[in-house]
Design an enzyme around this catalytic site. Sequence first.
Site, PDB file in Angstrom:
ATOM      1  N   TYR A  75       0.756  -1.192   0.013  1.00 12.51           N
ATOM      2  CA  TYR A  75       0.020  -0.016  -0.001  1.00 12.51           C
ATOM      3  C   TYR A  75       0.711   1.185  -0.101  1.00 12.51           C
ATOM      4  O   TYR A  75       1.837   1.293   0.497  1.00 12.51           O
ATOM      5  CB  TYR A  75      -0.926   0.017   1.395  1.00 12.51           C
ATOM      6  CG  TYR A  75      -1.779  -1.135   1.284  1.00 12.51           C
ATOM      7  CD1 TYR A  75      -2.822  -1.375   0.307  1.00 12.51           C
ATOM      8  CD2 TYR A  75      -1.772  -2.085   2.537  1.00 12.51           C
ATOM      9  CE1 TYR A  75      -3.894  -2.171   0.521  1.00 12.51           C
ATOM     10  CE2 TYR A  75      -2.868  -2.943   2.465  1.00 12.51           C
ATOM     11  CZ  TYR A  75      -3.966  -3.169   1.535  1.00 12.51           C
ATOM     12  OH  TYR A  75      -4.695  -4.170   1.552  1.00 12.51           O
ATOM     13  N   HIS A 199      -8.359 -10.372  -8.792  1.00 20.95           N
ATOM     14  CA  HIS A 199      -7.642  -9.602  -7.664  1.00 20.95           C
ATOM     15  C   HIS A 199      -9.102  -9.053  -6.961  1.00 20.95           C
ATOM     16  O   HIS A 199     -10.054  -8.828  -7.427  1.00 20.95           O
ATOM     17  CB  HIS A 199      -6.995  -8.324  -8.382  1.00 20.95           C
ATOM     18  CG  HIS A 199      -6.204  -7.775  -7.161  1.00 20.95           C
ATOM     19  ND1 HIS A 199      -6.597  -6.694  -6.257  1.00 20.95           N
ATOM     20  CD2 HIS A 199      -4.885  -7.661  -6.822  1.00 20.95           C
ATOM     21  CE1 HIS A 199      -6.137  -6.347  -5.501  1.00 20.95           C
ATOM     22  NE2 HIS A 199      -4.693  -6.776  -5.775  1.00 20.95           N
TER      23      HIS A 199
END
Length: 235
Positions: A75, A199
């Site tokens: 992230y 995903h």
Amino acid sequence: MDQLASADPADWLVAPGWQPLVDAFFGSQQGQSLLGFLRQRLDAGACVFPPQPLRALELTPPEGLRVVILGQDPYHGRGQAEGLAFSVAPGVALPPSLRNIFKELQRDLGAPFPPFPSPGGSLVRWARHGVLLLNTCLTVEEGQPASHSGRGWERLTDAVIAHASQQARAAVFMLWGAHAQGKRVLIDETRHLVLAANHPSPLSALRPPLPFIGCGHFSRSREWREQHAPPEEAA
């Protein structure tokens, strides 16, 4: 400290079983090139995440590995990445992909949402119980997704995946998204279970050909492990 402070691998803890592989990589030309790039970016004042790039290899030793979940890169928001794929540091709001992972876990196994004693999305408990949460690229710059892709991390993580495939015990590999599925060639499917789906990002979680929501990977993993893992580890 929520960001990378050093580009010295001696500062990055790993389990002893991974150490020879890590040392070989950083002793190679590509490993040295990656470290040079990281030093350059830190010297330029870049904010690089996570603070411990090899944390997945610290918390999940190869001899204890039961499941591999592959992500792409960490992230890129401040305070989010904690060195484990899809996991966020305690107290950080759930990113959409992680929220979808918890939703599928609840749908598939009836687990509470979120399935932890405290609110939050840290998956450290999974990592300590044999789930290798591995991104294929292990660092990123603030606000710049995939900014460190192609700099050399992929050579190391490919070696980790191949090593996990060669281990003695049977394991489950969950490949979520096209990038993770590109690593399928590194896995011996005669010995391990490989599960593929889109995903978990909201952009793809419900889309064909392999929607993440409804994929049933958690129950399929549990059933397969009950059949193939040693009795004391099948739970």
